[in-house]
Design an enzyme around this catalytic site. Structure first.
Site, mmCIF file in Angstrom:
data_model
loop_
_atom_site.group_PDB
_atom_site.id
_atom_site.type_symbol
_atom_site.label_atom_id
_atom_site.label_comp_id
_atom_site.label_asym_id
_atom_site.label_seq_id
_atom_site.Cartn_x
_atom_site.Cartn_y
_atom_site.Cartn_z
ATOM 1 N N GLY A 51 0.871 -1.180 0.000
ATOM 2 C CA GLY A 51 0.000 0.000 0.000
ATOM 3 C C GLY A 51 0.905 1.226 0.000
ATOM 4 O O GLY A 51 1.877 1.279 0.765
ATOM 5 N N GLN A 198 -5.379 -8.919 -2.702
ATOM 6 C CA GLN A 198 -5.429 -7.948 -1.603
ATOM 7 C C GLN A 198 -6.867 -7.655 -1.179
ATOM 8 O O GLN A 198 -7.120 -7.341 -0.018
ATOM 9 C CB GLN A 198 -4.744 -6.635 -2.021
ATOM 10 N N ASP A 239 -1.519 5.057 -6.416
ATOM 11 C CA ASP A 239 -0.082 4.914 -6.162
ATOM 12 C C ASP A 239 0.719 6.091 -6.704
ATOM 13 O O ASP A 239 1.804 6.378 -6.218
ATOM 14 C CB ASP A 239 0.436 3.605 -6.763
HETATM 15 O O1 MRU Z 1 0.600 -3.853 -4.802
HETATM 16 P P1 MRU Z 1 -0.063 -3.164 -3.649
HETATM 17 O O2 MRU Z 1 -0.923 -4.058 -2.839
HETATM 18 O O3 MRU Z 1 0.916 -2.382 -2.804
HETATM 19 O O4 MRU Z 1 -1.002 -2.098 -4.348
HETATM 20 C C1 MRU Z 1 -1.719 -1.198 -3.539
HETATM 21 C C2 MRU Z 1 -2.662 -0.346 -4.279
HETATM 22 O O5 MRU Z 1 -2.752 -0.371 -5.490
HETATM 23 C C3 MRU Z 1 -3.456 0.640 -3.465
HETATM 24 O O6 MRU Z 1 -4.669 0.922 -4.078
HETATM 25 C C4 MRU Z 1 -2.660 1.959 -3.309
HETATM 26 O O7 MRU Z 1 -1.342 1.709 -2.924
HETATM 27 C C5 MRU Z 1 -3.290 2.870 -2.330
HETATM 28 S S1 MRU Z 1 -3.151 2.306 -0.645
HETATM 29 C C6 MRU Z 1 -3.905 3.480 0.330
#
Ligand code: MRU
Length: 341
Positions: A51, A198, A239
């Site tokens: 995240g 996730q 992100d």
């Molecule tokens: O690969 P991840 O699980 O780190 O991806 C996370 C996401 O895409 C979330 O939507 C993003 O980081 C926002 S978290 C508040």
């Protein structure tokens, strides 16, 4: 008794970072103790910590670990160079979320004041993230209610954007929890979020913990749910957001935005200011992390494809600003394009 959301997802514990190992959830609550930079990098790249805001905070604390190891005085030039080299390795652990590089750069800025100053900056960022979460969620809940005035909402979300992904309640999921607490949520549809699940593993766990009604669906059921009138609003995190408002987020977000626009359903992105990267004019220049083919060619350790099948496994995609109804941060609504409503 404190609520789960009152406990930060990661903290500094004397000489190490302590965090929940998100790879083990929902079956096991395993604490990880990260006491070297290599362990921090491994935790970030294997998604034990994940995240955008959380990896930024873990990265910042990782720089503090390095500073205590290589540069206890803060003045030794060779020691400082070793910390900078570690900082570059940490920032490269995952390329798409700008929060990681942003947080690492910010604490490196305190290096000449010594490791205590680096640590103080990193822990201050955890506190800041908590305040930012609260403000963002207030603005985002209002943005949803302005667009969906009906009493009872059916919401859809993707990936995990809750307390595991931040230092407090989260971004999109924090907003959903706030709306639920206000009695405005009938049901949340949770995309399982292939390939690392996730949504199914983490978002469903957080919603169950908070007692919010929800169902998990395969990612490809989202458009069908919209066509059947099961979704009033889509809420996701981000992100990296470019100057033009293009948004990189978990793979599958772009398809959701297209489907939401087709069905005239508001599509709202909730993300802190630290997720904006105004040095990029548009989403075409965002580096998209490509992950190991095994994540797609096997499931639960069992191969699902013929032995030599190759895979395309981007971890993120880019949703153009034109498909996004609103982007909300701690400062309020940044960008609106009411194309879809
Ligand atoms: O690969 P991840 O699980 O780190 O991806 C996370 C996401 O895409 C979330 O939507 C993003 O980081 C926002 S978290 C508040």
């Amino acid at each position: 008794m404190s609520k789960p959301s009152d406990q930060p997802s990661l903290r500094w514990d004397g000489d190490a970072i302590v965090t929940l190992d998100q790879r083990a959830l929902p079956h096991e609550r395993r604490l990880l103790r990260l006491d070297t930079v290599d362990r921090v990098i491994d935790a970030i790249s294997t998604l034990a910590v994940r995240g955008a805001p959380s990896i930024g905070l873990a990265g910042a604390l990782g720089v503090a670990l390095s500073a205590y190891t290589h540069c206890p005085s803060g003045t030794d030039a060779r020691g400082r160079e070793a910390v900078r080299a570690d900082a570059r390795r940490i920032a490269a652990a995952r390329p798409t979320a700008v929060n990681l590089a942003w947080a690492v750069d910010r604490v490196v800025g305190r290096l000449s004041d010594g490791p205590d100053a680096v640590l103080a900056e990193a822990t201050a960022m955890i506190e800041e993230d908590r305040t930012v979460n609260r403000r963002m969620v207030e603005h985002a809940a209002r943005a949803v209610l302005d667009r969906c005035p009906q009493r009872s909402l059916r919401l859809l979300t993707h990936c995990n954007t809750g307390r595991l992904a931040t230092a407090a309640v989260g971004t999109a999921l924090g907003t959903i929890l706030a709306l639920a607490e206000a009695g405005r949520v009938t049901e949340v549809l949770v995309d399982e979020t292939r390939p690392l699940m996730q949504g199914a593993r983490l978002t469903a766990w957080e919603l169950a913990e908070a007692g919010v009604p929800h169902r998990v669906c395969v990612d490809s059921a989202a458009a069908a749910a919209m066509s059947r009138g099961l979704v009033d609003c889509v809420l996701v995190g981000a992100d990296r957001i470019t100057a033009s408002g293009d948004v990189a987020n978990k793979i599958g977000t772009y398809g959701l935005a297209i489907a939401a626009a087709h069905h005239a359903i508001p599509f709202i992105v909730v993300a802190p200011e630290s997720t904006w990267d105004r040095s990029l004019t548009d989403g075409g220049s965002i580096v998209i992390e490509e992950r190991d083919a095994d994540e797609v060619t096997s499931y639960g350790g069992v191969r699902t494809t013929p032995p030599h099948t190759r895979a395309y496994n981007p971890a993120f995609d880019v949703t153009p600003a034109s498909l996004i109804t609103a982007i909300v941060s701690e400062h309020g609504v940044h960008h609106t394009s009411e194309v879809s409503t």
